[in-house]
Design a protein around this motif. Structure first.
Motif, PDB file in Angstrom:
ATOM      1  N   ASP A 136       0.862  59.981  44.714  1.00 34.49           N
ATOM      2  CA  ASP A 136       2.199  59.624  44.261  1.00 34.49           C
ATOM      3  C   ASP A 136       3.051  60.874  44.445  1.00 34.49           C
ATOM      4  O   ASP A 136       2.951  61.818  43.662  1.00 34.49           O
ATOM      5  N   GLN A 137       3.836  60.910  45.503  1.00 30.49           N
ATOM      6  CA  GLN A 137       4.561  62.120  45.878  1.00 30.49           C
ATOM      7  C   GLN A 137       6.057  61.830  46.021  1.00 30.49           C
ATOM      8  O   GLN A 137       6.447  60.843  46.626  1.00 30.49           O
ATOM      9  N   PHE A 138       6.866  62.706  45.447  1.00 31.93           N
ATOM     10  CA  PHE A 138       8.317  62.621  45.600  1.00 31.93           C
ATOM     11  C   PHE A 138       8.759  63.613  46.661  1.00 31.93           C
ATOM     12  O   PHE A 138       8.245  64.734  46.743  1.00 31.93           O
ATOM     13  N   TYR A 139       9.729  63.200  47.460  1.00 36.87           N
ATOM     14  CA  TYR A 139      10.313  64.037  48.503  1.00 36.87           C
ATOM     15  C   TYR A 139      11.814  64.142  48.279  1.00 36.87           C
ATOM     16  O   TYR A 139      12.451  63.190  47.843  1.00 36.87           O
ATOM     17  N   GLU A 140      12.350  65.302  48.626  1.00 42.35           N
ATOM     18  CA  GLU A 140      13.791  65.510  48.624  1.00 42.35           C
ATOM     19  C   GLU A 140      14.181  66.063  49.980  1.00 42.35           C
ATOM     20  O   GLU A 140      13.397  66.784  50.604  1.00 42.35           O
ATOM     21  N   PRO A 141      15.394  65.764  50.416  1.00 49.96           N
ATOM     22  CA  PRO A 141      15.828  66.345  51.693  1.00 49.96           C
ATOM     23  C   PRO A 141      16.013  67.854  51.557  1.00 49.96           C
ATOM     24  O   PRO A 141      16.491  68.334  50.528  1.00 49.96           O
ATOM     25  N   ASN A 142      15.596  68.570  52.577  1.00 47.03           N
ATOM     26  CA  ASN A 142      15.804  70.015  52.621  1.00 47.03           C
ATOM     27  C   ASN A 142      17.227  70.239  53.074  1.00 47.03           C
ATOM     28  O   ASN A 142      17.575  69.982  54.209  1.00 47.03           O
ATOM     29  N   ASP A 202       9.653  71.836  40.508  1.00 43.06           N
ATOM     30  CA  ASP A 202       9.667  72.329  41.892  1.00 43.06           C
ATOM     31  C   ASP A 202       8.289  72.264  42.532  1.00 43.06           C
ATOM     32  O   ASP A 202       8.168  72.192  43.754  1.00 43.06           O
ATOM     33  N   THR A 203       7.236  72.294  41.724  1.00 43.44           N
ATOM     34  CA  THR A 203       5.886  72.230  42.270  1.00 43.44           C
ATOM     35  C   THR A 203       5.446  70.797  42.534  1.00 43.44           C
ATOM     36  O   THR A 203       4.416  70.570  43.147  1.00 43.44           O
ATOM     37  N   GLU A 204       6.203  69.831  42.050  1.00 44.63           N
ATOM     38  CA  GLU A 204       5.840  68.423  42.203  1.00 44.63           C
ATOM     39  C   GLU A 204       6.663  67.726  43.280  1.00 44.63           C
ATOM     40  O   GLU A 204       6.492  66.537  43.504  1.00 44.63           O
ATOM     41  N   ILE A 205       7.565  68.436  43.911  1.00 45.45           N
ATOM     42  CA  ILE A 205       8.457  67.859  44.913  1.00 45.45           C
ATOM     43  C   ILE A 205       8.117  68.441  46.278  1.00 45.45           C
ATOM     44  O   ILE A 205       7.901  69.641  46.416  1.00 45.45           O
ATOM     45  N   ALA A 206       8.071  67.585  47.289  1.00 47.80           N
ATOM     46  CA  ALA A 206       7.932  68.038  48.674  1.00 47.80           C
ATOM     47  C   ALA A 206       9.288  67.860  49.351  1.00 47.80           C
ATOM     48  O   ALA A 206      10.154  67.140  48.855  1.00 47.80           O
ATOM     49  N   PHE A 207       9.472  68.510  50.471  1.00 48.84           N
ATOM     50  CA  PHE A 207      10.760  68.456  51.159  1.00 48.84           C
ATOM     51  C   PHE A 207      10.579  67.946  52.576  1.00 48.84           C
ATOM     52  O   PHE A 207       9.530  68.115  53.180  1.00 48.84           O
ATOM     53  N   PHE A 208      11.639  67.319  53.093  1.00 47.29           N
ATOM     54  CA  PHE A 208      11.622  66.856  54.479  1.00 47.29           C
ATOM     55  C   PHE A 208      12.926  67.256  55.150  1.00 47.29           C
ATOM     56  O   PHE A 208      13.949  67.442  54.496  1.00 47.29           O
TER      57      PHE A 208
END
Length: 174
Positions: free
Chosen positions: A80-86, A101-107
């Motif tokens: 279960d991963q959340f992404y935010e735009p870089n 910040d450790t639970e969010i990935a970026f794209f």
């Protein structure tokens, strides 16, 4: 396996597929994939964030940390991963990370690569030291023989020569 974030404006997207070791760029030192990784996921937009939920499963060949015999391990993991735009922010100097910040990935752009998430989940599911069985005796430190197969008869007590005078004192006292 890629997700175009623009498609999520119409609603959640369900994906199912398989990824090979070559696609995952899986390091053979971590194990050998015996079959492609089966991935099922749902991608949905939450404001400016994208949430990927799903599960994966595969089978790997690892090597026992004690005797080096190959062993097969079934991996099954939910994610279960959340992404935010870089947003291309240029961060300089030291910054303090918050827990979120450790639970969010970026794209970048409009594409999320699922490959990185799958590889990460497989590595997190692997044991630090895989063993073929709990009572594995491992390799003999003297002759290198597999003590699980046969007893080599090597003396297992390796005494530090600096402690030899203490052993003599102990023998005199007994």
């Amino acid at each position: 396996m890629r997700i175009d974030v623009r498609e999520l404006d119409q609603g959640p997207l369900k994906l199912r597929g398989e990824l090979t070791g070559g696609q995952l760029e899986f390091d053979e030192a971590d194990g050998h994939l015996l079959q492609p990784v089966s991935v099922e996921l749902v991608a949905e937009k939450h404001g400016h964030q994208v949430r990927l939920r799903g599960q994966l499963s595969t089978s790997l060949e690892l090597f026992c940390a004690k005797c080096l015999d190959p062993l097969r391990m079934e991996i099954s993991a939910d994610f279960d991963q959340f992404y935010e735009p870089n947003r291309g922010l240029k961060l300089t100097g030291e910054i303090a990370l918050e827990e979120r910040d450790t639970e969010i990935a970026f794209f970048n752009g409009d594409i999320i690569e699922v490959v990185d998430l799958v590889r990460e989940q497989i590595l997190l599911a692997l044991p630090m030291k895989p063993v073929c069985r709990e009572d594995c005796k491992g390799l003999c430190p003297n002759c290198g023989g597999n003590r699980k197969l046969r007893d080599c008869g090597c003396q297992t007590l390796n005494l530090d020569p600096r402690l030899a005078p203490l052993l003599k004192i102990k023998e005199r006292l007994s």
